[in-house]
Design an enzyme around this catalytic site. Structure first.
Site, PDB file in Angstrom:
ATOM      1  N   MET A  76       0.859  -1.194   0.000  1.00  0.00           N
ATOM      2  CA  MET A  76       0.000   0.000   0.000  1.00  0.00           C
ATOM      3  C   MET A  76       0.899   1.250   0.000  1.00  0.00           C
ATOM      4  O   MET A  76       1.004   1.948   1.001  1.00  0.00           O
ATOM      5  CB  MET A  76      -0.924   0.007   1.219  1.00  0.00           C
ATOM      6  CG  MET A  76      -1.958   1.120   1.156  1.00  0.00           C
ATOM      7  SD  MET A  76      -2.996   1.198   2.649  1.00  0.00           S
ATOM      8  CE  MET A  76      -1.824   1.834   3.851  1.00  0.00           C
ATOM      9  N   PRO A  77       1.578   1.503  -1.147  1.00  0.00           N
ATOM     10  CA  PRO A  77       2.464   2.662  -1.174  1.00  0.00           C
ATOM     11  C   PRO A  77       1.680   3.962  -1.009  1.00  0.00           C
ATOM     12  O   PRO A  77       0.530   4.063  -1.439  1.00  0.00           O
ATOM     13  CB  PRO A  77       3.104   2.580  -2.571  1.00  0.00           C
ATOM     14  CG  PRO A  77       2.170   1.765  -3.381  1.00  0.00           C
ATOM     15  CD  PRO A  77       1.518   0.800  -2.433  1.00  0.00           C
ATOM     16  N   HIS A  78       2.322   4.932  -0.369  1.00  0.00           N
ATOM     17  CA  HIS A  78       1.698   6.241  -0.168  1.00  0.00           C
ATOM     18  C   HIS A  78       2.789   7.243   0.164  1.00  0.00           C
ATOM     19  O   HIS A  78       3.906   6.863   0.488  1.00  0.00           O
ATOM     20  CB  HIS A  78       0.657   6.175   0.963  1.00  0.00           C
ATOM     21  CG  HIS A  78       1.195   5.624   2.257  1.00  0.00           C
ATOM     22  ND1 HIS A  78       1.364   4.263   2.469  1.00  0.00           N
ATOM     23  CD2 HIS A  78       1.631   6.215   3.379  1.00  0.00           C
ATOM     24  CE1 HIS A  78       1.867   4.068   3.683  1.00  0.00           C
ATOM     25  NE2 HIS A  78       2.055   5.243   4.267  1.00  0.00           N
ATOM     26  N   ALA A  79       2.457   8.505   0.057  1.00  0.00           N
ATOM     27  CA  ALA A  79       3.395   9.556   0.443  1.00  0.00           C
ATOM     28  C   ALA A  79       2.608  10.582   1.248  1.00  0.00           C
ATOM     29  O   ALA A  79       1.387  10.475   1.377  1.00  0.00           O
ATOM     30  CB  ALA A  79       4.026  10.195  -0.786  1.00  0.00           C
TER      31      ALA A  79
END
Lengths: 89, 146
Positions: free
Chosen positions: B66-69
């Site tokens: 669950m990539p996020h920034a």
């Protein structure tokens, strides 16, 4: 008592950790507030007894007054429960 | 419609994709966020930079990233995208190999909490990744996350 769940951005992994930690604390009948935060916010905070994070970020949280607990599997309530109980009971 | 289902706008679900490595997989998921109007192109760079700097802690369950920034000007709306991979890729995580990528974009620190709570309900099911991979169409994916 205050616990901070920590990830780099403070919006994703830390929020899931917070939700699962709250579930575990309820089932253990432990009274604590859990907040989700990014690394900078967590580093600046001095009032948390425990910082809950993932193994990748443990190194970034050294030198603070809080105990740092690394959770390998964010959805493993058993792991979160064992590690929180060891720290709190 | 659940918040979770609503979070996936038009063009945000990409099935059976090919990625040579984790960066390409994250970039594909970034494309889904861009297509649905959640982010600008820069958000994919920010997701990749976060993983390069801090490690693959966004691989939150076996096979599931669950990539996020952090919320910044590249985020236009809170939302998610989904990429299922024809061949798994390694992120360098204990939860490798990754077969599904859910990118998350949030406008701020609060408004997506209910959405994530719904997502957590699905993602905590050990069969979730396999169920997603067995869906050949977007309509079936939408039923699954309903």
């Amino acid at each position: 008592m205050k616990i901070i769940a920590v990830c780099g951005a403070g919006i994703g992994t830390s929020v899931l950790l917070k939700m699962n930690a709250e579930k575990v604390l309820r089932s253990l009948n432990l009274d604590a507030t859990v907040e989700a935060a990014d690394l900078e916010t967590a580093r600046a905070s001095r009032d948390a007894q425990i910082l809950l994070t993932t193994p990748e970020l443990v190194e970034k949280l050294q030198g603070l007054p809080s105990e740092v607990i690394a959770i390998e599997h964010v959805f493993d309530l058993g792991e979160i429960g064992d590690k929180l109980s060891a720290a709190l009971l | 419609m659940s918040l979770l289902e609503k979070a996936f706008g038009k063009g945000s679900i990409l099935l059976n994709q090919t990625a040579a490595d984790w960066q390409q997989a994250v970039r594909l998921a970034g494309r889904g966020l861009e297509a649905s109007g959640c982010t600008t192109t820069q958000y994919a760079d920010a997701m990749i930079a976060t993983i390069l700097e801090l490690g693959p802690y966004s691989v939150i369950a076996p096979g599931l990233a669950m990539p996020h920034a952090r919320p910044d000007e590249s985020v236009l709306h809170t939302g998610m995208s989904l990429v299922t991979l024809a061949k798994p890729v390694d992120f360098g995580s204990t939860n490798d190999p990754v077969r599904v990528v859910f990118a998350l974009a949030a406008r701020d620190h609060d408004k997506h909490l209910e959405l994530l709570s719904e997502f957590a309900g699905k993602a905590s099911d050990p069969d979730f990744v396999n169920s997603l991979l067995s869906c050949p169409t977007e309509a079936q994916i939408r039923t699954l996350i309903h």
